[in-house]
Write an enzyme that holds these catalytic residues in place. Sequence first.
Site, short mmCIF file in Angstrom:
data_model
loop_
_atom_site.label_atom_id
_atom_site.label_comp_id
_atom_site.label_asym_id
_atom_site.label_seq_id
_atom_site.Cartn_x
_atom_site.Cartn_y
_atom_site.Cartn_z
N ASP A 1 48.05 97.90 -36.30
CA ASP A 1 49.15 98.76 -36.78
C ASP A 1 49.50 99.78 -35.69
O ASP A 1 48.65 100.13 -34.87
CB ASP A 1 48.72 99.55 -38.02
CG ASP A 1 48.23 98.64 -39.13
OD1 ASP A 1 48.72 97.50 -39.23
OD2 ASP A 1 47.35 99.10 -39.89
N1 URA Z 1 43.19 96.69 -40.48
C1 URA Z 1 44.19 97.57 -40.67
O1 URA Z 1 44.38 98.05 -41.78
N2 URA Z 1 44.96 97.89 -39.62
C2 URA Z 1 44.78 97.41 -38.40
O2 URA Z 1 45.53 97.77 -37.48
C3 URA Z 1 43.74 96.50 -38.20
C4 URA Z 1 42.96 96.16 -39.26
#
Ligand code: URA
Length: 267
Positions: free
Chosen positions: A126
Site C-alpha cells: 500500500d
Molecule cells: N498487508 C497490508 O495490509 N498492506 C500491505 O501493504 C501489505 C500487506
Amino acid sequence: MSHDDGLEPPLWEQLAEQSAELHQGVRLQKVLAATGWGSRRVCEELIAAGRVTVNGDVAVLGRRVDAERDRVEVDGAPIGVRPGLVYYLLNKPSGVVTTSKDTHGRPTVVELVPTEPRVFSVGRLDADTEGLLLLTNDGELANRIAHPSHGVDKEYLVEVAGGPVSAGGLRTLRDGVELDDGRTAPAKVSQPQPGVLRLTIHEGRNRQVRRMCAAVGHPVTRLVRTRIGPLSDRSLAPGAWRELTSAERRSLTEAVAETRQHYDPSP
Ligand code: URA
C-alpha cells in the site's frame, strides 16, 4: 522414466520418488524445471549436454541434489540467474505507490530504481506501507513468488492502535481471521512490545495485514515489511535499493522451488 506425456505415474512410483527425494535429494531436472529453465525434457537435455554443474562438477543424468546445500549452475551461472535479468531490493518509503503510474501524481517505486531495463514490482505494498519490495524483469520468478500456493513468507512489523493486543486477539490472528473475502490462512504472530506485532503471512490479499488487525479491534498505525522469504536487510535506508546478491537469488529461487514441492507433491 519421464512423464512428459502428461500421464500420472502410478501411485507406487510417486511414493517411491517421494521417498527417494527425502533420502537422496531431488532430481536435478526437476530442480531446474522449477526454477524456470523449461520443461523436464529440456532440462534433461541441458544436463546431457554437460551444461549443468553441481558444486563445480559436470552433472550426469539421474543426479539428485539437495536444493538447500548444493550449488547448481547452468553455463557457469547459478540457477535462477539468466542473462539480462535484474533483481532489486528496495526499501519503499511511505507515500510512494507500487503501481507504475499514479493518477494522483504521487511518486512511484519504479522511479526509485534504474529505468533500464524496465522492471516491475513483485506483489505490491500500500502507499502508506513501508519496507522491502522486490523489483525485477524476471516474470517467471515474480509469478512464482506472488502465487500464494508457493507460500513465500512475508514478515511485517505492525504498530497498532488500541494498546496491547490480548492473548485472544493474538490467537485469532494466528488461527485465521474471518474477512469479507474469506478466512485468512494461519499466521505466525508475536508481540515484541505492547501494541507492536511481528506478523508473518504467505498470502498476499489486498490490504490483508491492515484488515486482519482491524478485525481484532486494532487498526494499523504503521506497517513495515521486514522480510520476503529469505530476503531481509536492516541496513537499507528508506528509498534506497540494491541488487540481490547471487546467494540471495539462489536462495529465493530455492525457496520458491521448495515451497512448490511442499504444496504440490505431484512429480
Ligand atoms: N498487508 C497490508 O495490509 N498492506 C500491505 O501493504 C501489505 C500487506
